[in-house]
Design a protein around this motif. Structure first.
Motif: not given
Length: 231
Positions: A205-221
């Protein structure tokens, strides 16, 4: 009767998605590399603009060639995925059915379905435990058997309704389910640590954080590629 272009496009997307789902039912006795529940935060702290950024991020991820390449790197070269919107206890909704993703066409169809699916929930607190409890039977009772079963939770707040998130997590892990997290740090800068300590669980299990909603797309990829890579 002539359909408007928008309505026609929506009907076409729905038809393709249903075809993918029917195809998936045909694979009921066939393993997939991954069963994945995408749990999307629709709580009161998520205004419509923020929700749209989440939705666009998920759609962009399934259009990303690197994600498809990761999906096709597994032994069956296929995953089964569904999408859930969630808020408070008892407020969860499966908004997209279980769908097999195995090639560019099915990935593009799922991305289009995400874009075409409206927000169904709008308030009710933040119950991470509630969405975990909702997702477990979706995985265990689905028509697929994945080498791995994963709940992928995105959210911008800690659990403030229902039973403790860690209690729900532990129950899911006992059922052989992995929970990964994508905390959005726009409102709670310490949310990544909360997800690590109270939300994620299971082997790898792991976490990848998005600093903001604007960076969400990069984080989910990044997150989806990593999830596929662990198959």
């Amino acid at each position: 009767m002539r359909l408007s272009p928008t309505l026609y496009a929506g009907c076409l997307v729905l038809a393709v998605l249903l075809a993918c789902s029917v195809c998936g039912l045909g694979l009921a006795q066939t393993a997939v590399d991954l069963q994945l529940v995408l749990a999307v935060d629709a709580s009161g702290s998520v205004d419509q603009e923020r929700f749209e950024l989440q939705r666009q991020g998920y759609a962009a991820a399934f259009r990303e060639p690197r994600v498809l390449q990761a999906i096709q790197s597994g032994s069956t070269q296929a995953i089964a995925v569904t999408m859930v919107q969630w808020t408070g206890p008892g407020l969860q909704l499966q908004v997209l059915p279980w769908t097999v993703i195995k090639d560019k066409n099915t990935a593009q169809a799922f991305a289009a379905a995400i874009t075409a699916t409206p927000r169904r929930l709008f308030s009710g607190g933040t119950s991470i435990s509630g969405v975990i409890d909702y997702a477990v039977p979706l995985l265990l009772e689905s028509p697929f058997h994945g080498t791995r079963r994963v709940i992928d939770i995105s959210g911008d707040g800690s659990n403030n309704r229902g039973r403790p998130a860690a209690t729900a997590r532990d129950s899911a892990v006992r059922n052989g389910i992995v929970i990964n997290g994508l905390p959005i740090l726009a409102l709670e800068p310490g949310l990544e640590r909360y997800f690590i300590e109270h939300v994620i669980g299971g082997p790898g299990a792991f976490v990848i954080a998005a600093e903001s909603y604007e960076t969400f797309a990069d984080a989910i990829i990044k997150k989806l590629i990593r999830e596929m890579a662990t198959n």
